[in-house]
Scaffold this motif. Structure first.
Motif, PDB file in Angstrom:
ATOM      1  N   VAL A 144      -2.339  57.723 -51.070  1.00 22.87           N
ATOM      2  CA  VAL A 144      -0.993  58.015 -51.552  1.00 22.87           C
ATOM      3  C   VAL A 144      -0.106  58.438 -50.387  1.00 22.87           C
ATOM      4  O   VAL A 144      -0.460  59.340 -49.621  1.00 22.87           O
ATOM      5  N   GLY A 145       1.056  57.787 -50.246  1.00 17.78           N
ATOM      6  CA  GLY A 145       1.982  58.150 -49.185  1.00 17.78           C
ATOM      7  C   GLY A 145       3.421  57.998 -49.625  1.00 17.78           C
ATOM      8  O   GLY A 145       3.731  57.199 -50.513  1.00 17.78           O
ATOM      9  N   GLY A 146       4.306  58.750 -49.011  1.00 11.52           N
ATOM     10  CA  GLY A 146       5.716  58.665 -49.363  1.00 11.52           C
ATOM     11  C   GLY A 146       6.311  57.295 -49.076  1.00 11.52           C
ATOM     12  O   GLY A 146       7.151  56.807 -49.821  1.00 11.52           O
ATOM     13  N   ILE A 147       5.858  56.651 -47.990  1.00 14.51           N
ATOM     14  CA  ILE A 147       6.307  55.300 -47.665  1.00 14.51           C
ATOM     15  C   ILE A 147       5.244  54.278 -48.077  1.00 14.51           C
ATOM     16  O   ILE A 147       5.524  53.360 -48.826  1.00 14.51           O
ATOM     17  N   CYS A 148       4.007  54.429 -47.579  1.00 18.64           N
ATOM     18  CA  CYS A 148       2.907  53.507 -47.918  1.00 18.64           C
ATOM     19  C   CYS A 148       1.645  54.278 -48.259  1.00 18.64           C
ATOM     20  O   CYS A 148       1.331  55.281 -47.617  1.00 18.64           O
ATOM     21  N   TYR A 165      11.427  57.597 -43.535  1.00 19.85           N
ATOM     22  CA  TYR A 165      11.117  58.973 -43.909  1.00 19.85           C
ATOM     23  C   TYR A 165      10.959  59.105 -45.418  1.00 19.85           C
ATOM     24  O   TYR A 165      11.399  58.251 -46.190  1.00 19.85           O
ATOM     25  N   ASN A 166      10.304  60.186 -45.791  1.00 18.63           N
ATOM     26  CA  ASN A 166      10.115  60.530 -47.191  1.00 18.63           C
ATOM     27  C   ASN A 166      10.454  61.997 -47.376  1.00 18.63           C
ATOM     28  O   ASN A 166      10.020  62.839 -46.579  1.00 18.63           O
ATOM     29  N   VAL A 177      -3.877  61.476 -48.523  1.00 22.55           N
ATOM     30  CA  VAL A 177      -2.530  61.762 -49.009  1.00 22.55           C
ATOM     31  C   VAL A 177      -1.671  62.165 -47.829  1.00 22.55           C
ATOM     32  O   VAL A 177      -2.064  63.018 -47.029  1.00 22.55           O
ATOM     33  N   GLY A 178      -0.480  61.533 -47.684  1.00 24.44           N
ATOM     34  CA  GLY A 178       0.376  61.867 -46.562  1.00 24.44           C
ATOM     35  C   GLY A 178       1.844  61.712 -46.887  1.00 24.44           C
ATOM     36  O   GLY A 178       2.221  60.961 -47.792  1.00 24.44           O
ATOM     37  N   GLY A 179       2.672  62.398 -46.140  1.00 27.21           N
ATOM     38  CA  GLY A 179       4.108  62.330 -46.366  1.00 27.21           C
ATOM     39  C   GLY A 179       4.680  60.948 -46.107  1.00 27.21           C
ATOM     40  O   GLY A 179       5.546  60.480 -46.837  1.00 27.21           O
ATOM     41  N   VAL A 180       4.189  60.273 -45.070  1.00 35.18           N
ATOM     42  CA  VAL A 180       4.631  58.916 -44.763  1.00 35.18           C
ATOM     43  C   VAL A 180       3.577  57.908 -45.205  1.00 35.18           C
ATOM     44  O   VAL A 180       3.873  56.957 -45.914  1.00 35.18           O
TER      45      VAL A 180
END
Length: 192
Positions: A144-148, A165-166, A177-180
């Motif tokens: 799971v990522g904010g971008i991909c 950016y996310n 799991v990451g922000g990007v």
């Protein structure tokens, strides 16, 4: 409009995977999908089917021209690839913001790939994109990522994510799991 976006997604998912698109205006599927307190409308008018899947992955060029797509809603129990785009390969996605959207790839078994822009990307280029919505998964193995959610570069054909950016909420079960980006292989470059 949203009808045009649905047409585009349906064409890709039926096999016209290399078609290109440019946005000429902002598009809204559902108004005010995520409330100020973070709650999500559980009965939105429109349910989104991501562009590209494991059978017909997207391979074209999508240029948002600085416009936004908002109000996309996915809460799937059957699709492992979730986002504006589900599964992309050798594609270019640029200049688009995904706002006020909700992507949940909670499938029953196997891996789940969820991202604000794309769930699963192989040898792709993503430039000048952002997400402000919510991306999550409660699957047993979640990327799971904010971008991909997951990106995979192939020697000689890397993944590049640039100027993205996310600022939305990202959550999932497991370690990826990451922000990007939730997880990436070698031959991936994320910058700025």
């Amino acid at each position: 409009n949203y009808g045009n976006l649905l047409w585009f997604a349906n064409e890709v998912n039926r096999g016209s995977t290399a078609i290109n698109a440019e946005l000429i205006c902002d598009i809204t599927a559902n108004d005010n999908l995520i409330a100020a307190n973070g709650s999500v409308t559980e009965a939105p008018e429109y349910i989104w089917t991501p562009i590209g899947n494991a059978t017909n992955y997207y391979t074209g060029k999508f240029d948002g021209k600085g416009h936004t797509i908002s109000g996309l809603y996915v809460k799937s129990t059957t699709d492992a690839y979730v986002g504006l785009f589900g599964y992309v390969r050798n594609a270019e996605i640029s200049n688009v913001g995904v706002e006020d959207s909700y992507f949940d790839g909670a499938v029953y078994a196997g891996a789940v790939y969820a991202g604000g822009i794309c769930g699963y990307g192989v040898s792709i280029t993503i430039t000048n994109c952002y997400s402000t919505g919510e991306v999550r998964s409660s699957g047993s193995k979640s990327y799971v990522g904010g971008i991909c959610g997951y990106i995979l570069g192939i020697p000689g054909s890397p993944v590049t994510i640039t100027n993205c950016y996310n600022i939305g909420e990202v959550s999932g079960s497991g370690d990826y799991v990451g922000g990007v980006c939730g997880s990436s292989s070698s031959d991936c470059v994320i910058s700025n």
